[in-house]
Design a protein around this motif. Sequence first.
Motif, PDB file in Angstrom:
ATOM      1  N   THR A   1     -16.852  85.002 -13.717  1.00  0.00           N
ATOM      2  CA  THR A   1     -17.743  86.160 -13.721  1.00  0.00           C
ATOM      3  C   THR A   1     -18.495  86.280 -15.047  1.00  0.00           C
ATOM      4  OG1 THR A   1     -15.847  87.577 -14.301  1.00  0.00           O
ATOM      5  CG2 THR A   1     -16.473  87.485 -11.994  1.00  0.00           C
TER       6      THR A   1
ATOM      7  N   GLU B   1     -21.420  83.297 -14.644  1.00  0.00           N
ATOM      8  CA  GLU B   1     -22.413  83.417 -13.569  1.00  0.00           C
ATOM      9  C   GLU B   1     -23.617  84.237 -14.012  1.00  0.00           C
ATOM     10  OE1 GLU B   1     -20.975  85.259  -9.993  1.00  0.00           O
ATOM     11  OE2 GLU B   1     -20.132  86.945 -11.079  1.00  0.00           O
ATOM     12  N   TRP B   2     -23.516  84.908 -15.164  1.00  0.00           N
ATOM     13  CA  TRP B   2     -24.678  85.654 -15.671  1.00  0.00           C
ATOM     14  C   TRP B   2     -25.396  84.906 -16.779  1.00  0.00           C
ATOM     15  CZ3 TRP B   2     -27.075  89.510 -13.420  1.00  0.00           C
ATOM     16  CH2 TRP B   2     -26.405  90.177 -12.387  1.00  0.00           C
ATOM     17  N   GLU B   3     -25.037  83.660 -17.023  1.00  0.00           N
ATOM     18  CA  GLU B   3     -25.748  82.896 -18.052  1.00  0.00           C
ATOM     19  C   GLU B   3     -27.163  82.591 -17.574  1.00  0.00           C
ATOM     20  OE1 GLU B   3     -22.538  80.303 -20.502  1.00  0.00           O
ATOM     21  OE2 GLU B   3     -23.007  79.574 -18.507  1.00  0.00           O
ATOM     22  N   ASN B   4     -28.062  82.441 -18.533  1.00  0.00           N
ATOM     23  CA  ASN B   4     -29.474  82.056 -18.316  1.00  0.00           C
ATOM     24  C   ASN B   4     -30.302  83.126 -17.626  1.00  0.00           C
ATOM     25  OD1 ASN B   4     -28.828  79.527 -19.380  1.00  0.00           O
ATOM     26  ND2 ASN B   4     -28.121  78.865 -17.347  1.00  0.00           N
TER      27      ASN B   4
END
Lengths: 314, 288
Positions: A308, A311-314
């Motif tokens: 979790t 999954e918020w990278e980039n």
Amino acid sequence: MPAPRIGCGSSAALLGALCLSAGSAIAGPPQLPLEQAADGIFVHRGAIATTGPDNGGDIANIGFIVGSRCVAVIDSGGTRTIGAALLAALRQRTDKPVCYVIHTHVHPDHGFGDAAFTDPGTVFVAHAEFPVALAARRDGYRRALDRLLGEQAAGSGIAVPTVLVDGEQQLDLGDRPLRLRAWPTAHTHQDLTVFDQRTRTLWTGDLLFVDHVPVVDGKAIGWLTAIDALLAIKADHLIPGHGPVPRDPASAFAAQRRYLQVLVSECRRAVQQGQTLTGAIDTVGLGEHDHWQLFDDYHRRNVTAVYTEVEWEN
Amino acid sequence: MRHPVTGLAAPAWRLSVMIAAALLPTATAIAEPAPLASEVSIWSKVRSGLFGGRTIDENAGGIVQLDAPSRAEDAATVPIAIRTQLAQTPARYIRKLYLLVDNNPSPIAAVFELYPESGRADIETRIRVEQYTEVRAVAELNDGTLHMAHRYIKASGGCSAPAGKDPNEALRSAGRMRFRVDGPIQAGQPAAAQLAISHPNASGLVLDQLTRLYQPAYYVRRVEVRYAGRPVLDADVDFSISENPNFRFHFVPEGDGELQAEVIDTRDQRFASKLAVRLQDAADDAAR
């Protein structure tokens, strides 16, 4: 530093549970084995285990540093009984007052022993984010402790710190300056390390796990960044939050770094390939199984945290 | 303000939450697992509130299945998959999916509305679990029949647990959204999509020890997804959904189009996101 007085008389600064039970009788504290990590630095090694009746919550490394004027306790243990045993062991070595109880982070196995430190001159010290984290977690921690330990947890409580560290801060125990450093989110979002300049000993709290599988309650990527900075300190002695004091500080972070890197890279791949969280929990990092104790207790939760996170990278 | 799910006016649903909390095994200190009697009583109340006296088929494997870990590793992030065994056709389709968590302070975690254009009514998300509990998925077909699958989950502390690993960042990034569509997209075939919403989704159940005040609830309450202007998923959701709400669902593209999401939170902030979708055939044609 001027020390706001903390005791059960100043109830606003303390958790209710701590004061309510301060008068309750407990059996004499058990003997608490200590090892001397460096001159004037004493460590009690908790068991590598999860909290339960057989260990009474004694699962974290705790201890103290003795100066010419006073003593700093670093983490107070998982229950009031453990905190009292630490204080008794401390009193066998010095009669100097405990001027500080320093928290390395908010986790209950490191802090519920605060209730044993009732000297009104003792100041509780922690990361600037600690009070908010404590407010959010305290009730849940309390319930879990009662559920896991029952009567063994009686009277335990974590104190609300009054000296908050944002960035770096120095404390002096009398000819013994300690450099405290508050870290960006890593193992947790309130990690604090203590560096004893005289012996070049770095008390890492849970920024270093040895043998015990690392536990991610913050950000694995932030933790990897912190490891680089911790290594750059080039400490002569390291005191980890869990597991034995490493003989070779230079290589002490290697296993933990590898584990975190595996988690991050395999979780990134899972996210890129569209694998669900459930699928990732079942597959990521299983090659690390044989390298760690308590792997089955914490690894799947770590995967949840890191998946979790990435999954918020980039 | 009305409760997003029950439609009750605010004082009534706040009260119902309080009553539910009062019915829970002291809501706090009882040893787990929670007594069966209280679960039965909460479920019977939720059931009569949502479905009245209607029959619920509890042998629903042919219609709906619920996948969840029996022991959740992280009570604040418990992955849940509702899998349905029914092609969504205009003649016969699942029009609603209720996701219920008996022993949570607010047991109705989500009500999903689905359409023939959804293709498949499968939903995956992540929930908070406050204490050991039954989790239920109830599917309502367009013919009005109800079908339920349920699982017992051992996890505790998810709702009153800390907001997250980094609460300050969670507040800063609230409202960021990310759409994702995987695999080759073919006309008329259900395509899998994922909507991730950055949001603290705070329960309001966390007591600030210094101020003695409860932090205000701050969560996503409504999600609406359209493809090419037609609804594929609507959802009334609650703080039983984990921080950074995440939904996997399906839609059936008949041609190139845009997947659009609108999200509304309890401060009535609206967040929107969209993703252009091109069909596999069209992409292949373009490549030739």
